[in-house]
Design an enzyme around this catalytic site. Structure first.
Site, PDB file in Angstrom:
ATOM      1  N   ARG A 277      -8.094   2.420  63.423  1.00 13.07           N
ATOM      2  CA  ARG A 277      -8.113   1.015  63.861  1.00 13.07           C
ATOM      3  C   ARG A 277      -6.816   0.663  64.579  1.00 13.07           C
ATOM      4  O   ARG A 277      -6.827  -0.043  65.585  1.00 13.07           O
ATOM      5  CB  ARG A 277      -8.319   0.082  62.658  1.00 13.07           C
ATOM      6  CG  ARG A 277      -9.725   0.143  62.127  1.00 13.07           C
ATOM      7  CD  ARG A 277      -9.856  -0.620  60.844  1.00 13.07           C
ATOM      8  NE  ARG A 277      -9.832  -2.064  61.013  1.00 13.07           N
ATOM      9  CZ  ARG A 277      -9.666  -2.913  60.006  1.00 13.07           C
ATOM     10  NH1 ARG A 277      -9.493  -2.467  58.778  1.00 13.07           N
ATOM     11  NH2 ARG A 277      -9.683  -4.205  60.230  1.00 13.07           N
TER      12      ARG A 277
ATOM     13  N   LYS B  21      -4.566 -12.653  61.286  1.00 12.90           N
ATOM     14  CA  LYS B  21      -5.342 -13.513  62.196  1.00 12.90           C
ATOM     15  C   LYS B  21      -6.371 -14.345  61.445  1.00 12.90           C
ATOM     16  O   LYS B  21      -6.474 -15.541  61.659  1.00 12.90           O
ATOM     17  CB  LYS B  21      -6.089 -12.680  63.254  1.00 12.90           C
ATOM     18  CG  LYS B  21      -5.223 -11.947  64.223  1.00 12.90           C
ATOM     19  CD  LYS B  21      -6.057 -11.323  65.343  1.00 12.90           C
ATOM     20  CE  LYS B  21      -7.126 -10.351  64.878  1.00 12.90           C
ATOM     21  NZ  LYS B  21      -6.637  -9.144  64.236  1.00 12.90           N
TER      22      LYS B  21
ATOM     23  N   ARG C 134     -10.849  -8.392  72.709  1.00 12.77           N
ATOM     24  CA  ARG C 134     -10.139  -7.228  72.179  1.00 12.77           C
ATOM     25  C   ARG C 134      -9.951  -6.152  73.245  1.00 12.77           C
ATOM     26  O   ARG C 134      -9.385  -5.106  72.939  1.00 12.77           O
ATOM     27  CB  ARG C 134     -10.960  -6.643  71.036  1.00 12.77           C
ATOM     28  CG  ARG C 134     -10.239  -6.657  69.675  1.00 12.77           C
ATOM     29  CD  ARG C 134     -11.249  -6.216  68.673  1.00 12.77           C
ATOM     30  NE  ARG C 134     -10.725  -5.839  67.411  1.00 12.77           N
ATOM     31  CZ  ARG C 134     -10.881  -6.543  66.286  1.00 12.77           C
ATOM     32  NH1 ARG C 134     -11.470  -7.707  66.322  1.00 12.77           N
ATOM     33  NH2 ARG C 134     -10.452  -6.069  65.151  1.00 12.77           N
TER      34      ARG C 134
ATOM     35  N   ARG D 125     -13.362  -3.500  52.042  1.00 10.80           N
ATOM     36  CA  ARG D 125     -14.133  -3.301  53.274  1.00 10.80           C
ATOM     37  C   ARG D 125     -14.105  -1.821  53.613  1.00 10.80           C
ATOM     38  O   ARG D 125     -13.045  -1.197  53.512  1.00 10.80           O
ATOM     39  CB  ARG D 125     -13.478  -4.113  54.415  1.00 10.80           C
ATOM     40  CG  ARG D 125     -14.016  -5.514  54.567  1.00 10.80           C
ATOM     41  CD  ARG D 125     -13.211  -6.338  55.520  1.00 10.80           C
ATOM     42  NE  ARG D 125     -13.000  -5.720  56.835  1.00 10.80           N
ATOM     43  CZ  ARG D 125     -12.430  -6.339  57.863  1.00 10.80           C
ATOM     44  NH1 ARG D 125     -12.018  -7.585  57.739  1.00 10.80           N
ATOM     45  NH2 ARG D 125     -12.263  -5.730  59.015  1.00 10.80           N
TER      46      ARG D 125
ATOM     47  N   ARG E 231      -6.073  -4.884  50.682  1.00 13.82           N
ATOM     48  CA  ARG E 231      -6.967  -6.045  50.795  1.00 13.82           C
ATOM     49  C   ARG E 231      -8.257  -5.817  50.004  1.00 13.82           C
ATOM     50  O   ARG E 231      -8.851  -4.746  50.067  1.00 13.82           O
ATOM     51  CB  ARG E 231      -7.289  -6.277  52.270  1.00 13.82           C
ATOM     52  CG  ARG E 231      -8.251  -7.418  52.508  1.00 13.82           C
ATOM     53  CD  ARG E 231      -8.186  -7.945  53.911  1.00 13.82           C
ATOM     54  NE  ARG E 231      -8.702  -7.016  54.911  1.00 13.82           N
ATOM     55  CZ  ARG E 231      -8.699  -7.270  56.215  1.00 13.82           C
ATOM     56  NH1 ARG E 231      -8.186  -8.397  56.666  1.00 13.82           N
ATOM     57  NH2 ARG E 231      -9.177  -6.390  57.065  1.00 13.82           N
TER      58      ARG E 231
END
Ligand code: AMP
Length: 219
Positions: A171, A13, A88, A160, A127
């Site tokens: 998540r 996204k 969300r 992160r 990531r």
């Protein structure tokens, strides 16, 4: 013009929203980026959000809706926005709809990037981000030229906290339970456009461009 980009964490996204916004001359509004900026500044909002974010849970709806309303108001004046990470939950989607009721036009479309849990878990765990400029890398798919350092400013890349393996499962659970059901809400309104999120960044961008070409009002 107002667009929403839906999808699981790691579906792409953020990357795609930046591109879309640039191409269409819209403001990119990422609820996650706004929250991380609030945290970095040490604001009350940032402090409230911290524990939810690090646990892979959602920040309460009222906090998020108030925060996004402020940012959307500014973006309206600039010609519209691409929402990334908001709404969300069903309650957030309804709050957004209520807010848009008084406007001359509502959402143009809701674009959903589809990607399997396996794919997004691999993207999230690999990531790495630059804490200075925010540039995003992936250990395998798009590594920096020098291992562990940002190509742009040489800063040491970080992971992160919510991209750690132990948080990714939570998540995804949160996504399936609370966010995925809003696709049906937008499908019923005839706004939902599904796009395959698997593949190279350029390839997914091309699929999104194709969908956007068919929207009314897109330049
Ligand atoms: P993201 O960068 O979009 O993956 O968001 C990172 C984290 O910020 C999420 O895991 C949530 O804890 C929080 N967050 C971002 N957007 C929202 C939202 N719309 N509602 C509730 N929490 C959010």
């Amino acid at each position: 013009m107002r667009l929403v980009l839906l999808g699981a964490p790691g579906a792409g996204k953020g990357t795609q929203a930046v591109r879309l916004a640039k191409q269409l001359g819209l403001v990119h509004l990422s609820s996650g980026d706004i929250l991380r900026a609030e945290r970095a500044e040490g604001t009350e909002l940032g402090k409230t959000a911290e524990r939810y974010m690090d646990a892979g849970e959602l920040v309460p709806d009222d906090v998020i809706v108030a925060m996004m309303a402020e940012h959307m108001a500014k973006a309206e004046a600039a010609g519209g926005y691409v929402l990334d990470g908001f709404p969300r939950t069903r309650a957030q989607a309804e709050a957004l709809e209520q807010r848009l009721c008084g406007q001359s036009s509502g959402l143009e479309a809701v674009l959903e990037l589809k990607a399997s849990d396996e794919l997004v878990a691999g993207r999230l765990s690999g990531r790495r981000v630059c804490p200075a400029c925010g540039r995003v890398y992936h250990l395998r798919n798009s590594p920096p030229r020098e291992a562990g350092r940002c190509d742009q400013d040489g800063r040491e890349l970080v992971q992160r906290p919510d991209d750690r393996l132990e948080v990714i499962g939570q998540r995804l659970k949160t996504y399936h339970e609370q966010t995925e059901p809003i696709s049906a809400y937008y499908r019923e309104q005839g706004l939902l456009k599904e796009v395959d999120g698997d593949g190279e960044i350029d390839c997914v961008s091309a699929r999104l461009d194709e969908v956007c070409r068919h929207l009314t009002g897109v330049r």
